[in-house]
Design a protein around this motif. Structure first.
Motif, PDB file in Angstrom:
ATOM      1  N   PRO A 428       0.810  -1.214   0.000  1.00 46.28           N
ATOM      2  CA  PRO A 428       0.000   0.000   0.000  1.00 46.28           C
ATOM      3  C   PRO A 428       0.846   1.268   0.000  1.00 46.28           C
ATOM      4  O   PRO A 428       2.034   1.234   0.287  1.00 46.28           O
ATOM      5  N   ALA A 429       0.191   2.385  -0.315  1.00 48.21           N
ATOM      6  CA  ALA A 429       0.908   3.652  -0.414  1.00 48.21           C
ATOM      7  C   ALA A 429       1.444   4.073   0.958  1.00 48.21           C
ATOM      8  O   ALA A 429       0.918   3.699   2.004  1.00 48.21           O
ATOM      9  N   CYS A 430       2.527   4.857   0.928  1.00 51.40           N
ATOM     10  CA  CYS A 430       3.157   5.313   2.165  1.00 51.40           C
ATOM     11  C   CYS A 430       2.361   6.451   2.813  1.00 51.40           C
ATOM     12  O   CYS A 430       1.536   7.116   2.175  1.00 51.40           O
ATOM     13  N   HIS A 431       2.633   6.651   4.099  1.00 51.32           N
ATOM     14  CA  HIS A 431       2.062   7.767   4.846  1.00 51.32           C
ATOM     15  C   HIS A 431       2.574   9.088   4.262  1.00 51.32           C
ATOM     16  O   HIS A 431       3.581   9.128   3.546  1.00 51.32           O
ATOM     17  N   ALA A 432       1.872  10.173   4.592  1.00 55.39           N
ATOM     18  CA  ALA A 432       2.300  11.485   4.109  1.00 55.39           C
ATOM     19  C   ALA A 432       3.704  11.818   4.578  1.00 55.39           C
ATOM     20  O   ALA A 432       4.449  12.564   3.915  1.00 55.39           O
ATOM     21  N   SER A 439      14.331  -1.453  -2.439  1.00 54.43           N
ATOM     22  CA  SER A 439      15.155  -2.215  -1.497  1.00 54.43           C
ATOM     23  C   SER A 439      15.393  -3.598  -2.099  1.00 54.43           C
ATOM     24  O   SER A 439      14.773  -3.958  -3.110  1.00 54.43           O
ATOM     25  N   PRO A 440      16.315  -4.415  -1.521  1.00 59.84           N
ATOM     26  CA  PRO A 440      16.524  -5.771  -2.046  1.00 59.84           C
ATOM     27  C   PRO A 440      15.263  -6.622  -2.056  1.00 59.84           C
ATOM     28  O   PRO A 440      15.167  -7.548  -2.846  1.00 59.84           O
ATOM     29  N   ALA A 441      14.285  -6.293  -1.199  1.00 58.41           N
ATOM     30  CA  ALA A 441      13.051  -7.065  -1.154  1.00 58.41           C
ATOM     31  C   ALA A 441      11.935  -6.413  -1.955  1.00 58.41           C
ATOM     32  O   ALA A 441      10.800  -6.853  -1.901  1.00 58.41           O
ATOM     33  N   GLY A 442      12.214  -5.325  -2.724  1.00 57.90           N
ATOM     34  CA  GLY A 442      11.206  -4.601  -3.477  1.00 57.90           C
ATOM     35  C   GLY A 442      10.993  -3.214  -2.896  1.00 57.90           C
ATOM     36  O   GLY A 442      11.690  -2.775  -1.976  1.00 57.90           O
ATOM     37  N   HIS A 443      10.035  -2.494  -3.428  1.00 55.08           N
ATOM     38  CA  HIS A 443       9.764  -1.153  -2.934  1.00 55.08           C
ATOM     39  C   HIS A 443       9.091  -1.220  -1.554  1.00 55.08           C
ATOM     40  O   HIS A 443       8.221  -2.064  -1.315  1.00 55.08           O
ATOM     41  N   GLN A 444       9.503  -0.332  -0.646  1.00 53.32           N
ATOM     42  CA  GLN A 444       8.971  -0.326   0.701  1.00 53.32           C
ATOM     43  C   GLN A 444       8.954   1.107   1.243  1.00 53.32           C
ATOM     44  O   GLN A 444       9.585   2.009   0.686  1.00 53.32           O
ATOM     45  N   GLY A 455       6.119   3.203   8.028  1.00 53.16           N
ATOM     46  CA  GLY A 455       6.138   3.891   6.745  1.00 53.16           C
ATOM     47  C   GLY A 455       4.755   4.022   6.156  1.00 53.16           C
ATOM     48  O   GLY A 455       4.442   5.030   5.513  1.00 53.16           O
ATOM     49  N   VAL A 456       3.910   3.000   6.328  1.00 54.34           N
ATOM     50  CA  VAL A 456       2.515   3.101   5.893  1.00 54.34           C
ATOM     51  C   VAL A 456       1.739   3.963   6.892  1.00 54.34           C
ATOM     52  O   VAL A 456       0.814   4.694   6.518  1.00 54.34           O
ATOM     53  N   PHE A 457       2.123   3.877   8.154  1.00 56.83           N
ATOM     54  CA  PHE A 457       1.578   4.762   9.188  1.00 56.83           C
ATOM     55  C   PHE A 457       2.748   5.361   9.955  1.00 56.83           C
ATOM     56  O   PHE A 457       3.628   4.628  10.421  1.00 56.83           O
ATOM     57  N   CYS A 458       2.812   6.669  10.060  1.00 57.51           N
ATOM     58  CA  CYS A 458       3.899   7.371  10.746  1.00 57.51           C
ATOM     59  C   CYS A 458       3.315   8.342  11.769  1.00 57.51           C
ATOM     60  O   CYS A 458       2.319   9.031  11.503  1.00 57.51           O
TER      61      CYS A 458
END
Length: 540
Positions: A428-432, A439-444, A455-458
């Motif tokens: 899901p999209a990142c927090h504001a 990253s080595p495991a994909g986008h995060q 990162g999704v909730f900050c």
């Protein structure tokens, strides 16, 4: 009568239980094949082909296990068909019993025959073979290496110097001991200085080029590491050890000596049984002339486990009139056939940030890039704490699971000496206040500096809860989104740019100045509302 008498000894041969002589079958009208046995069951005669043959008993043909593909030879072995059976032989470059074949690491013995005088050639093991490679500055096929005379090029040195080994001023040249310098070789290698250069040789128990690669040598792959046949070779970093199974004692670190339970134990067997010591254990077969019809009676029972009816990766348990086969841990099947359990596909034994590799009878967990641990527990590496992690001067390093980002502190990331918007590929999209990055495991997602979360909730970090954030007694901490401020306490005003003084010590208009930039945060001083009202009256 005066005549000599001769003593005639009579004897006869009898077939085992369930079998009769073939000529008895012939008298009964049943003629069996030469490679068949005649069976008699309640005067009913039948012919049965022997193991390794097929047919109706009257006509038996030999089974070609190699041609039919029913053999158990290793893929790196050659199958040789024989009458009634077959044999397996490992191919050249491999060692084993034909059922199991392992690659021979030729490089472990005298460097594989590669050049090994003053200059050590690199031996590279391959599956079933190996290669030799000369080091830099030498030419040849690896088995023979000759020095390249770079001095043949007349332009390699200035006119007033002589071409020689590195070091010196050209007039008086001394060899440079490169081994005295740091980090010339791999941490598991030995540095050997030679005139004009140096060699890096991996330590005993490691193999590689010595410069950037020295990997652990699995001594257990070659002749079981020198351990005896009934010992288990256990590889370790730079070494190995031999473990004996139950019923054995380890002698001289490699030899497993059988424990004779028949001598050390007091009457280990029962009545009419004799103790027979075997490797790792002992047996109590019936004495000659005895048999065990049931478990609660005298000896008559045949122990089917003596004939090894189970798979090589299973244990046999004798029962009354029968037996059971149980596969070893890490294998599955009915005991007569055992297959390796792929723990990586049937379960998830490793850490969420680790890769699972299935092994024969076992599995291996390896942490992903950017994480440290044993695979069962993987801990993120804080790249921001490492000396080699560098962000541009206009950005700040923010650690992220498995990697890091350089934040411009304005919801953008540093890339190629500029600040760019975060990637939109996170799902899901990142927090504001979150930053999307690869990253080595994909986008995060990762929370920006001054915020905490996944990162999704900050959520904002309250720096004012930490100790000595505002060290001056006259100031107090005020938390702001992503940062904090140090302001003058009630009853103090800002005098100059950095000093807070009492309310009646300074009433000039310059107290309205604001401190705009501190060392690590925006320090903003203000004065109480009561003081503002008094100041307004003075100005009027």
């Amino acid at each position: 009568t005066g005549q000599l008498c001769e003593l005639h000894v009579l004897y006869f041969c009898d077939c085992g239980l369930g079998y009769i002589f073939n000529h008895d079958c012939e008298r009964a009208g049943m003629k069996c094949h030469l490679q068949a046995n005649c069976l008699n069951f309640r005067d009913n005669f039948t012919c049965e082909c022997r193991m390794g043959y097929q047919g109706d008993g009257q006509l038996c043909s030999e089974i070609d296990e190699c041609g039919s593909g029913v053999h158990r030879c290793h893929q790196r072995a050659t199958c040789n068909n024989t009458l009634g059976s077959y044999s397996c032989f490992c191919n050249s470059g491999y060692v084993g019993d034909g059922i199991n074949c392992q690659d021979i690491n030729e490089c472990l013995v005298e460097n594989g025959g590669c050049h090994a005088n003053a200059v050590l050639a690199t031996c590279i093991n391959r599956m079933g073979t190996y290669e030799c490679s000369c080091p830099g500055g030498f030419t040849g096929d690896g088995r023979q290496c000759e020095d390249i005379d770079e001095c043949k090029d007349s332009k390699i040195c200035p006119p007033i110097t002589t071409c020689n080994f590195p070091g010196g001023d050209g007039l008086t040249c001394e060899d440079v001991d490169e081994c005295l310098q740091m980090s010339q070789c791999h941490e598991n290698a030995l540095c050997i200085n030679i005139p004009g250069s140096y060699n890096c040789s991996c330590k005993v128990g490691f193999s590689g080029d010595g410069l950037v690669r020295c990997t652990d040598v699995n001594e257990c792959l070659l002749e079981n590491g020198g351990c005896s046949d009934n010992a288990q070779c256990v590889n370790s970093r730079g070494s190995f050890s031999c473990l004996c199974p139950g019923g054995f004692n380890l002698v001289n670190r490699t030899l497993c000596r059988d424990i004779n339970e028949c001598e050390e134990q007091s009457e280990p067997c029962g009545l009419n049984e004799e103790c027979k010591n075997i490797d790792g254990s002992y047996e109590c077969p019936c004495q000659r002339g005895y048999y065990r019809p049931a478990a609660n009676m005298d000896c008559v029972d045949v122990n089917e486990c003596d004939n090894d009816p189970c798979h090589v990766n299973a244990t046999c348990l004798n029962t009354v009139g029968s037996h059971t086969c149980t596969c070893f841990q890490g294998f599955k099947g009915n005991g007569s056939r055992c297959e390796d359990v792929d723990e990586c596909s049937e379960a998830d034994p490793c850490h969420s940030r680790a890769l699972c590799t299935n092994l024969i009878g076992d599995f291996l967990c390896t942490c992903e890039q950017g994480f440290n641990g044993d695979g069962f527990l993987c801990v993120d590496v804080d790249e921001c704490a490492l000396s080699g992690t560098i962000c541009p001067s206009f950005s700040t390093c923010v650690n992220s699971p498995g990697t890091h980002v350089c934040s411009c502190l304005n919801r953008t990331l540093a890339l190629n000496d500029s600040c760019v918007s975060p990637s939109p590929l996170c799902d899901p999209a990142c927090h504001a206040r979150g930053l999307c990055h690869p990253s080595p495991a994909g986008h995060q997602c990762v929370c920006d500096l001054g915020f905490q979360g996944d990162g999704v909730f900050c959520s904002d970090v309250d720096e004012c809860q930490e100790e000595n954030v505002c060290p001056e007694d006259e100031t107090e901490c005020v938390n702001t989104p992503g940062s904090f401020s140090c302001v003058c306490r009630n009853g103090y005003t800002l005098e100059g740019t950095t000093k807070c003084v009492g309310e009646y010590m300074s009433m000039s208009v310059h107290v309205q100045r604001r401190l705009v930039q501190g060392h690590s945060c925006m320090d903003r001083f203000h004065f109480p509302r009561v003081l503002e009202q008094k100041l307004n009256k003075v100005q009027v």
